[in-house]
Every structure is written in structure tokens, then in C-alpha cells.
Design an enzyme around this catalytic site. Structure first.
Site, short mmCIF file in Angstrom:
data_model
loop_
_atom_site.label_atom_id
_atom_site.label_comp_id
_atom_site.label_asym_id
_atom_site.label_seq_id
_atom_site.Cartn_x
_atom_site.Cartn_y
_atom_site.Cartn_z
N GLU A 62 -0.34 -2.19 5.08
CA GLU A 62 0.41 -1.81 6.38
C GLU A 62 0.14 -0.51 7.03
O GLU A 62 0.19 -0.62 8.22
CB GLU A 62 1.83 -2.02 5.99
CG GLU A 62 2.91 -1.96 7.12
CD GLU A 62 3.18 -0.56 7.80
OE1 GLU A 62 3.49 -0.50 8.74
OE2 GLU A 62 3.12 0.38 6.84
N ASP B 192 0.65 -1.02 0.03
CA ASP B 192 -0.08 -0.07 0.12
C ASP B 192 0.96 1.16 -0.05
O ASP B 192 1.99 1.34 0.38
CB ASP B 192 -1.16 0.10 1.21
CG ASP B 192 -0.49 -0.03 2.64
OD1 ASP B 192 0.78 -0.82 2.45
OD2 ASP B 192 -0.67 0.39 3.45
#
Length: 386
Positions: free
Chosen positions: A131, A74
Site C-alpha cells: 500500500e 506492508d
């Protein structure tokens, strides 16, 4: 593939991924790109774990041991300020933390290991979603990660601006703090800005609370105990000529000990409620646990130090770096499986690039450390699956 060609491939992967940043649990283009590149290497792929996560497996020899290596998918909600040819194509999103580099490193590790196969056992290449909000690791675990892939060990890394490029640093025990989030909601009494005596001013109350919270760490905890309280947002329903009725204070805390986490929560709650009561305002206090502390398994740190020394030289490895107050979703994996997290220097003030802090719109991953990261993981696999 020689090192020059490998470096070029790593840079291409990194730049391609940098241009398609996606935020938590929306990493569909990123996941598809990773899967396509892994297919070219002939590894086995399992997609969709934890939403958009991928686990690729590579087996060599007859060894039964399984180790995992993890990278994050991400990006962040930032508008990129850097000026280069591979700028983000997704408006308002960018890889401001270097996850594009981490993915490229893990792809490079898979490429090296698939070609050399100088190990005996199974490697799982874990590409984890989400994350940044601290949700992705648990989502993969809840989706059966460790049931489908019963890992014996797991390893991860993160680039670190401020450390010289290509150097490594880790430590036994706690290396990154836990993160808790808080929201303090204050309900006062709004009034005209020219008639403050008719109000219960929640902005004044909020100001007193913010200042009082700063005494919790400085006047209640031993200076040797790491802890941070940060108020980062104030939201009101007021306008320029009106005292608001509602104020929200948002922020987070960082610490390592469960006892300290509980102490911070209780003390913050007591202070907030007390100040509000003193002024005749209402108080709601919300406190949530987002990231656990990232705690390296002491008996495995030596393996990462050995691999780093063989990759970058002993003089470029720190085995007992000071604890940092940043947080990492990798902590959820280390609560379940033995392993170690390391930092890979992205560049310091002496470098021409790589020294800009994480989570900055001007940040960019240092391409010069991509090959170092891939070589480190490949060496670690060789050591642990010999």
C-alpha cells in the site's frame, strides 16, 4: 468467544505482526502468518494475488451479494524508536502506519463473522500488499482480483492519530488526495568552491526553483482548492569544497482534481525549465501519477455511518470530516467498485497513547481500538448482507 478474550486475541495478533514488519511486495512472513490464522477459522483462502496478497472468503446463507473488506500487509523503512516488548525484529523496518493493527482488526472481523454468521451472502477479507508505494491494489486488480471475486461493494479503514480513540470519521466524495511524484534534474557546471564565477551553480538554481514552486499554489489557485507541492529531497554530486555539476530535487504533490493535477505538472515544468534556461543550465523534469484521489461513493456512506454509530455511539461519529491531503492505495479499488473508506481515531493529545503521528519512528497502534474496529466491520457486514 467473549469480548475480553477477543480483545486479548486481537492484541496478540497485532503484536505478533508488529514484530515481523516487511515492506512492499516482500510480505512473505506476514502473509504466511495471516494465512495460518485464517485457516484456524475454517475460511476459504486464496494466496498470492498481486504477489503476496491474500483473499479469504466466508459465505453464510443463500444470498448472492459479495462485499469486500480490506487491510494492508506492508510496513515502512523506519528504525523503530518506541520502547515496548514487541519491538520490530526486522532491522530498519517497522509498522509506522498501523497496518499491523488493520490486519489484526480484519482477522478479528473474520473471527467474529465465522462464529456468529449473522449475515446472508459472502464476505471477502482482502489482505493487500504494497500500500505504501501505491502499487499493491493495482497489482491485485491486474492479477484478477475482481474476476475471481466479483465484489458488489468494498470497505476499508485507517487509524488516525489526532482523532479521539475509538471515534469514526468519513465523508461523501473525496476524502483523501491523489499523490504525484516529481524529480527535477539540473545539470550545471561544477567548479572549485573558491572559484564560483567559473561555475553554473546548480544549487543556487535549485534553491530558486524550490522557492518559485511555492508560489504555484499560493498565487495561482483559489485558496478554497486543496493542493500541496512539497520538495522533500535534494541530492548533489558535490563535496564541501566543490560546487556540484548535478542536482536533483525530489518531492510530491497532492490534489483532488484531474485538472489541478495537470495544472501543477505543467506549471512546475515551465518554472523549472525557465529558471534553468535563465542560468544556462540543462533541465530534466519527471512527473508521475502514484495515487488517485480516494473518493467515497456518496450513496454508501450512510451505511458506514450507521455501522459506526451502532458500534461507538452517534456522538462518536463524524459524517462530513474535512478532506485530508494524505493519499491511499484504496483509491484504486474505489475506481472499480462502490465503497467507502473511514478513519478510526487512534488517539488525540488528551490520550496517553495513540496521538503520535503516522510515519514516525515513535508511532504505535493503539490496542484499545482493535475491538472497536473489528466490531464496526462485523456490524457493517450485518447491515449490508442482512
Amino acid at each position: 468467544m467473549n469480548d475480553i478474550t477477543m480483545k486479548d486475541q486481537l492484541i496478540k495478533w497485532r503484536h505478533d505482526l508488529h514484530m515481523i514488519p516487511e515492506t512492499a511486495f516482500e510480505e512473505h512472513m506476514t502473509s504466511a502468518y495471516i494465512a495460518e490464522e485464517l485457516k484456524k477459522m475454517g475460511v476459504s483462502i486464496c494466496s498470492g494475488l498481486g504477489g503476496t496478497g491474500i483473499v479469504a472468503t466466508l459465505k453464510a446463507g443463500e444470498g448472492s451479494k459479495i462485499i469486500g473488506i480490506r487491510a494492508e500487509l506492508d510496513a515502512l523503512h523506519f528504525t523503530e524508536a518506541a520502547d515496548h516488548s514487541y519491538v520490530s525484529k526486522n532491522k530498519g523496518k517497522m509498522h509506522a502506519c498501523g497496518h499491523d493493527g488493520h490486519m489484526a482488526i480484519l482477522l478479528g472481523t473474520a473471527k467474529i463473522l465465522s462464529e456468529r454468521q449473522h449475515f446472508n451472502g459472502t464476505v471477502c477479507f482482502i489482505f493487500q500488499p504494497a500500500e505504501e508505494p501505491g502499487k499493491g491494489a493495482r497489482a491485485m486488480i491486474e492479477d484478477g482480483l475482481f474476476e475471481q471475486f466479483p465484489l458488489d461493494e468494498i470497505y476499508g479503514l485507517h487509524n488516525m492519530p489526532g482523532l479521539p480513540a475509538g471515534t469514526f470519521a468519513t465523508r461523501p466524495g473525496g476524502i483523501m488526495a491523489g499523490e504525484d511524484n516529481f524529480v527535477i534534474r539540473i545539470k550545471g557546471k561544477g567548479a572549485h568552491a573558491a572559484r564560483p564565477h567559473m561555475s553554473i551553480d546548480p544549487l543556487v538554481i535549485a534553491s530558486q526553483i524550490i522557492l518559485a514552486l511555492q508560489t504555484i499554489v499560493s498565487r495561482n489557485l483559489d485558496p478554497s482548492v486543496p493542493a500541496v507541492i512539497s520538495c522533500t529531497e535534494i541530492v548533489t554530486d558535490g563535496v564541501r569544497n566543490a560546487i556540484p555539476t548535478y542536482v536533483e530535487i525530489k518531492g510530491d504533490t497532492r490534489s483532488y482534481s484531474p485538472d489541478i493535477r495537470r495544472f501543477l505538472e505543467e506549471k512546475m515544468r515551465t518554472i523549472s525549465a525557465g529558471i534553468c534556461e535563465m542560468h544556462g543550465a540543462e533541465c530534466q523534469f519527471e512527473y508521475t501519477h502514484e495515487f488517485a484521489p480516494t473518493t467515497n461513493w456518496e450513496e454508501y456512506v450512510g451505511f458506514t455511518v450507521e455501522a459506526a454509530a451502532k458500534t461507538a455511539g452517534k456522538e462518536n461519529v463524524t459524517s462530513n470530516i474535512n478532506q485530508m491531503m494524505i493519499s491511499e492505495d484504496f483509491s484504486a479499488f474505489l475506481e472499480k467498485v462502490p465503497g467507502v473508506f473511514v478513519f478510526l481515531g487512534n488517539g488525540d493529545e488528551h490520550d496517553q497513547k495513540g496521538h503520535i503521528p503516522l510515519h514516525s519512528p515513535s508511532y504505535d497502534f493503539n490496542d484499545d481500538i482493535l475491538l472497536t474496529g473489528a466490531a464496526y466491520f462485523a456490524e457493517l457486514v450485518k447491515i449490508r448482507l442482512s
